[in-house]
Design an enzyme around this catalytic site. Structure first.
Site, mmCIF file in Angstrom:
data_model
loop_
_atom_site.group_PDB
_atom_site.id
_atom_site.type_symbol
_atom_site.label_atom_id
_atom_site.label_comp_id
_atom_site.label_asym_id
_atom_site.label_seq_id
_atom_site.Cartn_x
_atom_site.Cartn_y
_atom_site.Cartn_z
ATOM 1 N N GLU A 143 27.330 11.542 36.584
ATOM 2 C CA GLU A 143 27.600 10.558 35.544
ATOM 3 C C GLU A 143 26.323 10.464 34.716
ATOM 4 O O GLU A 143 25.238 10.259 35.278
ATOM 5 C CB GLU A 143 27.916 9.196 36.182
ATOM 6 C CG GLU A 143 28.308 8.194 35.120
ATOM 7 C CD GLU A 143 28.610 6.795 35.659
ATOM 8 O OE1 GLU A 143 28.608 6.603 36.886
ATOM 9 O OE2 GLU A 143 28.838 5.916 34.819
ATOM 10 N N LYS A 200 20.270 5.854 41.133
ATOM 11 C CA LYS A 200 19.882 5.845 39.726
ATOM 12 C C LYS A 200 19.652 4.422 39.239
ATOM 13 O O LYS A 200 18.781 4.185 38.417
ATOM 14 C CB LYS A 200 20.960 6.536 38.882
ATOM 15 C CG LYS A 200 20.858 8.044 38.951
ATOM 16 C CD LYS A 200 21.918 8.712 38.104
ATOM 17 C CE LYS A 200 23.259 8.663 38.766
ATOM 18 N NZ LYS A 200 24.306 9.394 38.037
ATOM 19 N N ARG A 246 25.211 12.281 52.274
ATOM 20 C CA ARG A 246 24.223 12.314 51.211
ATOM 21 C C ARG A 246 22.826 12.450 51.791
ATOM 22 O O ARG A 246 22.580 12.143 52.954
ATOM 23 C CB ARG A 246 24.329 11.077 50.326
ATOM 24 C CG ARG A 246 24.019 9.758 51.010
ATOM 25 C CD ARG A 246 23.883 8.603 50.012
ATOM 26 N NE ARG A 246 24.940 8.574 49.020
ATOM 27 C CZ ARG A 246 24.697 8.602 47.692
ATOM 28 N NH1 ARG A 246 23.464 8.638 47.232
ATOM 29 N NH2 ARG A 246 25.679 8.561 46.845
#
Ligand code: ATP
Ligand code: MG
Ligand code: MG
Length: 546
Positions: free
Chosen positions: A32, A267, A257
């Site tokens: 994104e 982020k 992850r």
């Protein structure tokens, strides 16, 4: 290491190809564009690109830009730059926002099939009606609307006839499902916000869990690899693929992850560190972003090797950040020139060396890689050594310089300290030493031995330089409720000293091993013709063992 040669995802792909489920594989990396890429993204990039490559498939770079509020062209550009720098080539460059028409059509198809409806309840009410793990959800009145009415309302949503939050479109699945994600999830919402790609065209936007499977299906992605937190959403992913009318049948596969010690990797948090000036931008050398690591001096190869070696698994884990540092040392060991720098200089006058004379000594560029050749370094009556290499009153077993002691200067001569010069406040400002011409390096002198070898630079030819020494930006040892409580106030230390004159030519991103100090990168942003700035990538040694 069983991880890097094979992983459970490769097994799935092998089986799918053997059984003919797919004749060719397509993966995607779907960031994104709401921030810069970090080392966790690198794990996903390496996995997706190398998996496709191994099986002669291909990988798309797809910007998952379905949320107009947080996205920006700056991030799109930075993401492309970082992936290219890592050395990967995407097959297609895609934007989820280019599929908004198709997504809208699929939503209409669901409505016509009686599988989606326009909801009047507020976000809050929807949450209340959804139930809990132990209690089934409650059906709202909107659920029984006719397809005709839903089509009409959905079109009005699209035409901007409602305010944000006034209506949503929901998939009609099962309000009693044990998986809460299947209790009629919202698939479209109203947001009167211009989009960086589609401008004012849309005021309704698809939700991630509806958009993502469609994006995959539209592109013909076969294996849609995502992180574990989407595991619960997989039944919804499959529901969308099954009930929408698109030929392709992508499958979602989850992996754990990457988490790193002393590192935040979201982020949102990284953006906060930037916005609140804890760091000097997304590419600050302390940041775990790809651009920060690049500026610090990490190489693409070191990052990729790290990502391959940590492996791919289904279990959450925490990786020691020193493992990443290990791989950059390995990568630079044989390729970076070795040279001397003095970070905190102390002047030494060699009183028996002829005034005004300079001799040029030979030194290996990299003793572990003799093919790199030799360099010339000047030596004269005045040199700088490291302040920490001298002590006036040393403890036992101190083998560096102190009054009356003799040490070796790397690539040069033995010197002996005779006199300590101090300023009015008693600080040591200069040493007077003598050298022994017989002890010149490379002449095979064996007359006597000394225990310490110091690095140094000749004073009249040395180039001034700034050295930036980094510590962890985040300190796991600290305590607090907010991640900002873990920010280390001593993450940057700046020193002003000297480097050898042959480094006049150093360019942005040149990497060196400074004798005893570690590996350094020429800072690409702040180095100018007049000022050399070096970022310490890593120190030479670490207690970390692979
Ligand atoms: P963040 O929470 O840091 O914002 P994200 O998952 O929201 O990360 P995206 O831009 O959606 O960021 O991620 C793009 C891809 O990178 C996704 O497929 C995601 O699974 C993967 N990814 C993100 N963070 C990690 C991580 N720490 N380890 C492995 N893969 C990751
Ligand atoms: Mg995100
Ligand atoms: Mg996230």
């Amino acid at each position: 290491n069983p991880n890097n040669s094979s992983n459970f995802i490769k097994h799935i792909v092998k089986e799918d190809l053997a059984e003919g489920t797919y004749d060719h594989i397509v993966t995607r990396f779907p960031p994104e564009p709401n921030g810069y890429l970090h080392i966790g993204h690198a794990k996903s990039i390496v996995l997706n690109f190398e998996l496709a490559d191994e099986f002669n498939g291909e990988t798309n770079l797809r910007f998952d830009d379905t949320n107009p509020l947080k996205e920006d062209q700056e991030y799109v550009d930075a993401i492309k730059e970082d992936i290219e720098w890592l050395g990967y080539e995407w097959e297609g460059l895609r934007y989820a926002s280019n599929y908004f028409d198709e997504m809208y059509n699929q939503a209409v198809i669901l409505i016509k099939k009686g599988l989606a409806y326009v909801e009047d309840l507020s976000q809050e009410e929807i949450r209340e009606y959804r139930g809990t793990l132990t209690e089934p959800g409650k059906e709202s009145k909107s659920r029984s609307r006719s397809a005709e009415e839903n089509l009409e309302l959905f079109e009005k949503m699209r035409n901007g006839e409602f305010a944000n939050g006034e209506k949503v479109l929901r998939a009609k699945i099962d309000m009693a499902s044990p998986n809460i994600n299947l209790r009629d999830p919202v698939i479209y919402r109203i947001s009167h916000t211009p989009h960086h790609n589609t401008g004012e065209k849309w005021c309704i936007y698809p939700m991630y869990s509806f958009a993502h499977p469609l994006e995959d299906a539209i592109e013909g992605v076969t294996h849609s690899i995502c992180t574990l937190e989407f595991e619960d959403q997989r039944p919804l992913y499959e529901w969308v693929v099954e009930n929408c009318e698109i030929d392709a049948e992508p499958k979602q596969i989850e992996f754990a992850r990457l988490n790193l010690t002393n590192t935040v990797m979201s982020k949102r948090k990284l953006k906060q560190l930037v916005d609140e000036n804890y760091v000097d931008g997304w590419d600050d050398p302390r940041m775990p972003t790809i651009s920060g690591l690049r500026r610090r001096g990490f190489t693409p190869e070191s990052i990729k090797t790290f990502c391959r070696e940590i492996g791919v698994s289904k279990a959450d884990n925490l990786v020691d950040v020193r493992m990443l540092e290990h791989f950059v040392r390995e990568d630079l060991k044989l390729t970076s020139p070795r040279t001397m720098s003095v970070l905190r200089p102390l002047k030494v006058v060699i009183t028996n060396y002829p005034e005004g004379e300079v001799e040029w000594l030979d030194a290996d560029i990299n003793p572990e890689n003799p093919e790199m050749g030799t360099r010339k370094i000047p030596f004269s009556r005045e040199i700088y050594i490291e302040q920490s290499d001298f002590m006036e009153n040393p403890p036992k077993k101190y083998f560096r310089l102190f009054p009356g002691n003799e040490v070796r200067l790397k690539h040069a001569y033995f010197i002996k300290c005779n006199e300590v010069i101090k300023d009015d406040e008693g600080n040591v400002v200069e040493l007077h030493c003598t050298y022994d011409p017989e002890t010149k390096s490379g002449t095979g002198f064996t007359g006597r031995k000394v225990k310490g070898t110091l690095h140094w630079v000749e004073a009249t030819h040395a180039k001034e330089a700034e050295f930036r020494l980094y510590n962890s930006l985040i300190d796991d040892e600290k305590s607090g409720d907010d991640f900002l409580d873990f920010v280390n106030p001593d993450s940057l230390e700046v020193a002003h000293g000297y480097v050898e004159p042959n480094m006049e030519e150093a360019k942005a991103h040149d990497k060196y091993q400074f004798f005893r100090h570690g590996y350094f990168n020429v800072d690409p942003k702040e180095t100018t013709a007049y000022k050399l700035v070096f970022n310490r990538i890593v120190e030479l040694k670490s207690s970390f063992k692979l």
